[in-house]
Design a protein around this motif. Structure first.
Motif, PDB file in Angstrom:
ATOM      1  N   GLY A   1       0.824  -1.210   0.000  1.00  0.00           N
ATOM      2  CA  GLY A   1       0.000   0.000   0.000  1.00  0.00           C
ATOM      3  C   GLY A   1       0.854   1.255   0.000  1.00  0.00           C
ATOM      4  N   GLY A   2       0.198   2.395   0.091  1.00  0.00           N
ATOM      5  CA  GLY A   2       0.906   3.670   0.130  1.00  0.00           C
ATOM      6  C   GLY A   2       0.248   4.702  -0.763  1.00  0.00           C
ATOM      7  N   GLU A   3       0.884   5.853  -0.827  1.00  0.00           N
ATOM      8  CA  GLU A   3       0.387   6.969  -1.636  1.00  0.00           C
ATOM      9  C   GLU A   3       1.419   7.339  -2.682  1.00  0.00           C
ATOM     10  OE1 GLU A   3      -0.279  10.163   1.082  1.00  0.00           O
ATOM     11  OE2 GLU A   3      -2.071   9.263   1.930  1.00  0.00           O
ATOM     12  N   SER A   4       0.920   7.781  -3.848  1.00  0.00           N
ATOM     13  CA  SER A   4       1.820   8.266  -4.884  1.00  0.00           C
ATOM     14  C   SER A   4       1.095   9.321  -5.708  1.00  0.00           C
ATOM     15  CB  SER A   4       2.285   7.114  -5.786  1.00  0.00           C
ATOM     16  OG  SER A   4       1.181   6.537  -6.435  1.00  0.00           O
ATOM     17  N   TRP A   5       1.861  10.157  -6.399  1.00  0.00           N
ATOM     18  CA  TRP A   5       1.311  11.200  -7.272  1.00  0.00           C
ATOM     19  C   TRP A   5       1.511  10.768  -8.712  1.00  0.00           C
ATOM     20  CZ3 TRP A   5      -1.516  15.118  -5.427  1.00  0.00           C
ATOM     21  CH2 TRP A   5      -1.389  15.426  -4.076  1.00  0.00           C
ATOM     22  N   VAL A   6       0.424  10.821  -9.503  1.00  0.00           N
ATOM     23  CA  VAL A   6       0.453  10.387 -10.899  1.00  0.00           C
ATOM     24  C   VAL A   6       0.166  11.592 -11.797  1.00  0.00           C
ATOM     25  CG1 VAL A   6      -0.623   8.871 -12.599  1.00  0.00           C
ATOM     26  CG2 VAL A   6      -0.352   8.101 -10.247  1.00  0.00           C
ATOM     27  N   ASP A   7       0.998  11.774 -12.833  1.00  0.00           N
ATOM     28  CA  ASP A   7       0.782  12.860 -13.788  1.00  0.00           C
ATOM     29  C   ASP A   7      -0.494  12.608 -14.585  1.00  0.00           C
ATOM     30  OD1 ASP A   7       3.141  13.944 -12.932  1.00  0.00           O
ATOM     31  OD2 ASP A   7       4.270  13.495 -14.755  1.00  0.00           O
ATOM     32  N   VAL A   8      -1.318  13.664 -14.744  1.00  0.00           N
ATOM     33  CA  VAL A   8      -2.553  13.568 -15.522  1.00  0.00           C
ATOM     34  C   VAL A   8      -2.381  14.262 -16.869  1.00  0.00           C
ATOM     35  CG1 VAL A   8      -4.995  14.180 -15.604  1.00  0.00           C
ATOM     36  CG2 VAL A   8      -3.974  13.446 -13.451  1.00  0.00           C
ATOM     37  N   CYS A   9      -1.964  15.531 -16.845  1.00  0.00           N
ATOM     38  CA  CYS A   9      -1.809  16.279 -18.096  1.00  0.00           C
ATOM     39  C   CYS A   9      -1.054  17.582 -17.824  1.00  0.00           C
ATOM     40  CB  CYS A   9      -3.174  16.588 -18.707  1.00  0.00           C
ATOM     41  SG  CYS A   9      -4.199  17.647 -17.672  1.00  0.00           S
ATOM     42  N   LYS A  10      -0.713  18.282 -18.893  1.00  0.00           N
ATOM     43  CA  LYS A  10      -0.168  19.629 -18.785  1.00  0.00           C
ATOM     44  C   LYS A  10      -1.335  20.578 -18.543  1.00  0.00           C
ATOM     45  CE  LYS A  10       3.636  20.526 -19.493  1.00  0.00           C
ATOM     46  NZ  LYS A  10       4.679  20.704 -18.505  1.00  0.00           N
TER      47      LYS A  10
ATOM     48  N   ALA B   1      -9.524  28.427  -4.257  1.00  0.00           N
ATOM     49  CA  ALA B   1      -8.227  29.107  -4.238  1.00  0.00           C
ATOM     50  C   ALA B   1      -7.536  29.072  -5.598  1.00  0.00           C
ATOM     51  CB  ALA B   1      -7.327  28.471  -3.183  1.00  0.00           C
ATOM     52  N   TYR B   2      -7.803  28.030  -6.415  1.00  0.00           N
ATOM     53  CA  TYR B   2      -7.121  27.883  -7.696  1.00  0.00           C
ATOM     54  C   TYR B   2      -8.102  27.505  -8.795  1.00  0.00           C
ATOM     55  CZ  TYR B   2      -2.938  27.830  -4.842  1.00  0.00           C
ATOM     56  OH  TYR B   2      -1.968  28.162  -3.958  1.00  0.00           O
ATOM     57  N   HIS B   3      -7.825  27.996  -9.981  1.00  0.00           N
ATOM     58  CA  HIS B   3      -8.579  27.666 -11.189  1.00  0.00           C
ATOM     59  C   HIS B   3      -7.580  27.038 -12.149  1.00  0.00           C
ATOM     60  CE1 HIS B   3     -10.350  29.041 -15.191  1.00  0.00           C
ATOM     61  NE2 HIS B   3     -11.102  28.051 -14.777  1.00  0.00           N
ATOM     62  N   ILE B   4      -7.841  25.789 -12.545  1.00  0.00           N
ATOM     63  CA  ILE B   4      -6.913  25.039 -13.376  1.00  0.00           C
ATOM     64  C   ILE B   4      -7.586  24.742 -14.709  1.00  0.00           C
ATOM     65  CG2 ILE B   4      -5.573  22.918 -13.556  1.00  0.00           C
ATOM     66  CD1 ILE B   4      -5.769  22.863 -10.409  1.00  0.00           C
ATOM     67  N   VAL B   5      -6.870  24.989 -15.801  1.00  0.00           N
ATOM     68  CA  VAL B   5      -7.387  24.731 -17.147  1.00  0.00           C
ATOM     69  C   VAL B   5      -6.487  23.700 -17.814  1.00  0.00           C
ATOM     70  CG1 VAL B   5      -7.952  25.743 -19.380  1.00  0.00           C
ATOM     71  CG2 VAL B   5      -8.258  27.088 -17.299  1.00  0.00           C
ATOM     72  N   CYS B   6      -7.113  22.619 -18.335  1.00  0.00           N
ATOM     73  CA  CYS B   6      -6.387  21.534 -19.001  1.00  0.00           C
ATOM     74  C   CYS B   6      -6.955  21.325 -20.389  1.00  0.00           C
ATOM     75  CB  CYS B   6      -6.547  20.225 -18.233  1.00  0.00           C
ATOM     76  SG  CYS B   6      -6.081  20.310 -16.518  1.00  0.00           S
ATOM     77  N   SER B   7      -6.118  20.915 -21.323  1.00  0.00           N
ATOM     78  CA  SER B   7      -6.634  20.609 -22.663  1.00  0.00           C
ATOM     79  C   SER B   7      -7.199  19.196 -22.673  1.00  0.00           C
ATOM     80  CB  SER B   7      -5.528  20.750 -23.699  1.00  0.00           C
ATOM     81  OG  SER B   7      -4.478  19.880 -23.400  1.00  0.00           O
ATOM     82  N   GLY B   8      -8.317  19.014 -23.361  1.00  0.00           N
ATOM     83  CA  GLY B   8      -8.961  17.709 -23.453  1.00  0.00           C
ATOM     84  C   GLY B   8      -9.784  17.379 -22.228  1.00  0.00           C
ATOM     85  N   LYS B   9     -10.329  16.166 -22.222  1.00  0.00           N
ATOM     86  CA  LYS B   9     -11.101  15.680 -21.078  1.00  0.00           C
ATOM     87  C   LYS B   9     -10.156  14.994 -20.109  1.00  0.00           C
ATOM     88  CE  LYS B   9     -15.443  15.258 -23.409  1.00  0.00           C
ATOM     89  NZ  LYS B   9     -16.668  14.514 -23.572  1.00  0.00           N
TER      90      LYS B   9
ATOM     91  N   LEU C   1     -14.978  23.291 -27.275  1.00  0.00           N
ATOM     92  CA  LEU C   1     -13.642  23.869 -27.217  1.00  0.00           C
ATOM     93  C   LEU C   1     -12.581  22.877 -26.757  1.00  0.00           C
ATOM     94  CD1 LEU C   1     -14.624  27.329 -25.756  1.00  0.00           C
ATOM     95  CD2 LEU C   1     -14.202  26.737 -28.142  1.00  0.00           C
ATOM     96  N   ASN C   2     -12.985  21.682 -26.339  1.00  0.00           N
ATOM     97  CA  ASN C   2     -12.087  20.605 -25.957  1.00  0.00           C
ATOM     98  C   ASN C   2     -11.092  20.994 -24.877  1.00  0.00           C
ATOM     99  OD1 ASN C   2     -11.187  17.975 -26.025  1.00  0.00           O
ATOM    100  ND2 ASN C   2      -9.702  18.373 -27.649  1.00  0.00           N
TER     101      ASN C   2
END
Length: 107
Positions: free
Chosen positions: A29-38, A60-68, A100-101
């Motif tokens: 078990g444990g925790e890890s961070w996985v990259d999702v997108c730029k 506190a933050y607004h994040i915009v990512c390309s695609g779904k 707008l994807n």
């Protein structure tokens, strides 16, 4: 998206494995961070959301990512600017636009 200097990561928690008697096995078990997108992570202090019960939430933050993206409300995420954490927290709302994807996330 043309300008995406940051990397969106989601926390993945792997539960402890159990032996035949239901006892947890140490070292599993444990925790890890996985990259999702730029992405692009902006500080946000102006937009307010009102929930169904009337409580006001200001992310506190607004994040915009390309695609779904596969992130959903309640997930623990962070935006990385190289090795530095730009912003982190629990996802409040995710919006995915069809025409707008791109996707928007409020933390």
């Amino acid at each position: 998206m043309i300008y995406s200097p940051h990397t969106l990561q989601v926390k993945v928690v792997k539960p402890l494995e159990k032996d035949d008697y239901g006892r947890p096995i140490p070292g599993t078990g444990g925790e890890s961070w996985v990259d999702v997108c730029k992405c692009r992570c902006d500080d946000n202090s102006t937009k307010e959301f009102t929930s169904d019960n009337g409580s006001v939430y200001r992310p506190a933050y607004h994040i915009v990512c390309s695609g779904k993206i596969s992130v959903k409300a309640g997930d623990s995420i962070r935006c990385m600017n190289g090795e530095e954490v730009r912003g982190k927290g629990l996802v409040y709302m995710v919006k995915q636009l069809n025409m707008l994807n791109y996707s928007e996330v409020w933390v």
